[in-house]
Scaffold this active site. Structure first.
Site, PDB file in Angstrom:
ATOM      1  N   ILE A  89      80.724  34.807  57.183  1.00  0.00           N
ATOM      2  CA  ILE A  89      79.289  34.628  57.015  1.00  0.00           C
ATOM      3  C   ILE A  89      78.703  35.982  56.625  1.00  0.00           C
ATOM      4  CG2 ILE A  89      79.064  32.655  58.578  1.00  0.00           C
ATOM      5  CD1 ILE A  89      78.138  34.494  60.754  1.00  0.00           C
ATOM      6  N   ASP A  90      77.545  35.960  55.993  1.00  0.00           N
ATOM      7  CA  ASP A  90      76.941  37.192  55.479  1.00  0.00           C
ATOM      8  C   ASP A  90      76.653  38.189  56.601  1.00  0.00           C
ATOM      9  OD1 ASP A  90      76.994  36.147  52.950  1.00  0.00           O
ATOM     10  OD2 ASP A  90      74.874  35.585  52.916  1.00  0.00           O
ATOM     11  N   LYS A  91      76.628  39.443  56.233  1.00  0.00           N
ATOM     12  CA  LYS A  91      76.311  40.521  57.173  1.00  0.00           C
ATOM     13  C   LYS A  91      74.976  40.273  57.865  1.00  0.00           C
ATOM     14  CE  LYS A  91      75.057  45.436  57.182  1.00  0.00           C
ATOM     15  NZ  LYS A  91      74.965  46.673  56.372  1.00  0.00           N
ATOM     16  N   THR A 111      73.413  37.497  58.341  1.00  0.00           N
ATOM     17  CA  THR A 111      73.334  36.205  59.015  1.00  0.00           C
ATOM     18  C   THR A 111      73.935  36.327  60.409  1.00  0.00           C
ATOM     19  OG1 THR A 111      73.581  35.041  56.900  1.00  0.00           O
ATOM     20  CG2 THR A 111      74.000  33.771  58.890  1.00  0.00           C
TER      21      THR A 111
END
Length: 394
Positions: A214-216, A218
């Site tokens: 998952i994105d940094k 997020t």
């Protein structure tokens, strides 16, 4: 041997140019020194040198004789020589780029792709592409590589305790972590270390691998495998869309209705190397689908906002962020895709991986199939009390 240091690109270009010049204008061999009976020592050394050259030439023509194949389940102990790895059932179906990344830890992805382009990686003696999938019995050849050794991340006791406290669930094969906002899942691209490197240090476990990403920016649920069989099984479940995720997102404006956003997405790179994604009808754009459900509408800093439940059916980079922006309701705190300068100001990207459902294939397993990540305070503080009541028991 390929040397991956800070001056990697310059050295590679210089070496390539030198080799081309050498091939065009090979040096004439110098005349051997005259050997006399009074100095037999030189003759002996020359004989040894010639023998050595012949041996090296023979070794290149028959590499397997001196470097036998080894199972891909075994850790590579020497990257300074050619390695031949035989694919087992544990790697069958895996893409070659992911196969290599798992073994060449610390190697930038861009360098890995260059290795493949430069024919330093082969499958069964043939050139390959990054997306090619492996089969049982395939032999992967990896050219000699000098990897830059990274120092183990220094993790403070306070940070370690805080990270371990975020474990939602753990068994002998799986860790479910409530990842904090602002921390990358792995090191690289300017990050000295990420969640996976930190978890290896604080847990003391030798084998820990990310099942997905998952994105940094997020927060929320992240799955980490403690053994290879768990990694393979859950990645297969993701691939076959048997794992379902639900994200909470706070977006700009009032979203009028529940809907399905079904538009293809295309990844591209800015001049500074930053990754971006856009809606596109180009041939190489990938189909992407997100279902959204409106949970609440209210005002924040005098601006209309909506709390939305997003359920991605595909797993494209920045999918929810770009899909919401495409319908005019970009996520609050999104510095990449939020274009409304009057949008409410928040201190983080308001995207949280809230719930996750695993397939219930094994009735005898005691592992839960449903996980929930508590809504973080820096997200929750933007919600009215009446809305927060819905999440009190999570």
């Amino acid at each position: 041997m390929v040397n991956y240091t800070k001056s990697f690109a310059k050295r590679l270009q210089k070496n390539a140019k030198t080799m081309k010049n050498f091939q065009k204008n090979p040096k004439k061999p110098s005349k051997p020194a005259k050997l006399t009976n009074s100095n037999p020592k030189y003759g002996q050394n020359l004989s040894i040198r010639q023998s050595s050259v012949q041996h090296q030439s023979h070794a290149k023509s028959t590499p397997n004789k001196h470097r036998p194949n080894q199972s891909a389940d075994v850790v590579i102990d020497d990257f300074g020589r050619v390695n031949y790895l035989t694919v087992t059932a544990n790697q069958a179906g895996q893409r070659i780029d992911n196969f290599l990344l798992a073994r060449l830890k610390g190697l930038p992805r861009s360098h890995l792709y260059k290795l493949i382009r430069d024919d330093e990686i082969r499958i069964n003696g043939k050139r390959c592409k990054p997306h090619m999938k492996l089969e049982i019995g395939d032999v992967v050849r990896i050219a000699p590589i000098r990897l830059t050794v990274k120092d183990e991340p220094v993790v403070s006791d306070t940070f370690a305790k805080g990270l371990l406290a975020r474990i939602v669930y753990e068994d002998d094969g799986l860790i479910v972590l409530n990842k904090p906002h602002g921390m990358a899942v792995h090191g690289g691209s300017g990050e000295s270390f990420g969640v996976i490197e930190a978890m290896r240090v604080v847990s003391g476990k030798k084998y820990l691998e990310l099942i997905h990403r998952i994105d940094k920016d997020t927060s929320g649920l992240l799955l980490i495998a403690k053994k290879r069989s768990t990694l393979k099984q859950l990645q297969d479940d993701f691939r076959h869309k048997n794992i379902h995720k639900q994200y909470l997102c706070l977006v700009d404006g009032y979203v009028n209705k529940d809907q399905v956003i079904d538009v293809p997405l295309l990844r591209y790179t800015l001049a500074n190397g930053e990754r971006r994604v856009r809606v596109s009808k180009e041939e190489n754009a990938k189909p992407s689908l997100t279902k959204i459900k409106v949970l609440a509408q209210f005002e924040l800093d005098g601006q209309p906002v909506s709390l939305v439940l997003a359920m991605p059916a595909t797993g494209r980079t920045h999918q929810i962020r770009v899909h919401m922006a495409s319908i005019g309701h970009a996520l609050l705190g999104d510095d990449k895709y939020q274009k409304n300068q009057t949008a409410a100001t928040v201190g983080r990207l308001c995207l949280h991986a809230w719930q996750l459902n695993l397939p219930n294939d094994d009735a005898s397993s005691e592992r839960p199939v449903h996980f929930v990540a508590k809504l973080p305070d820096d997200f929750a503080k933007h919600l009215p009390a009446s809305v927060l009541e819905r999440f009190e028991h999570d």
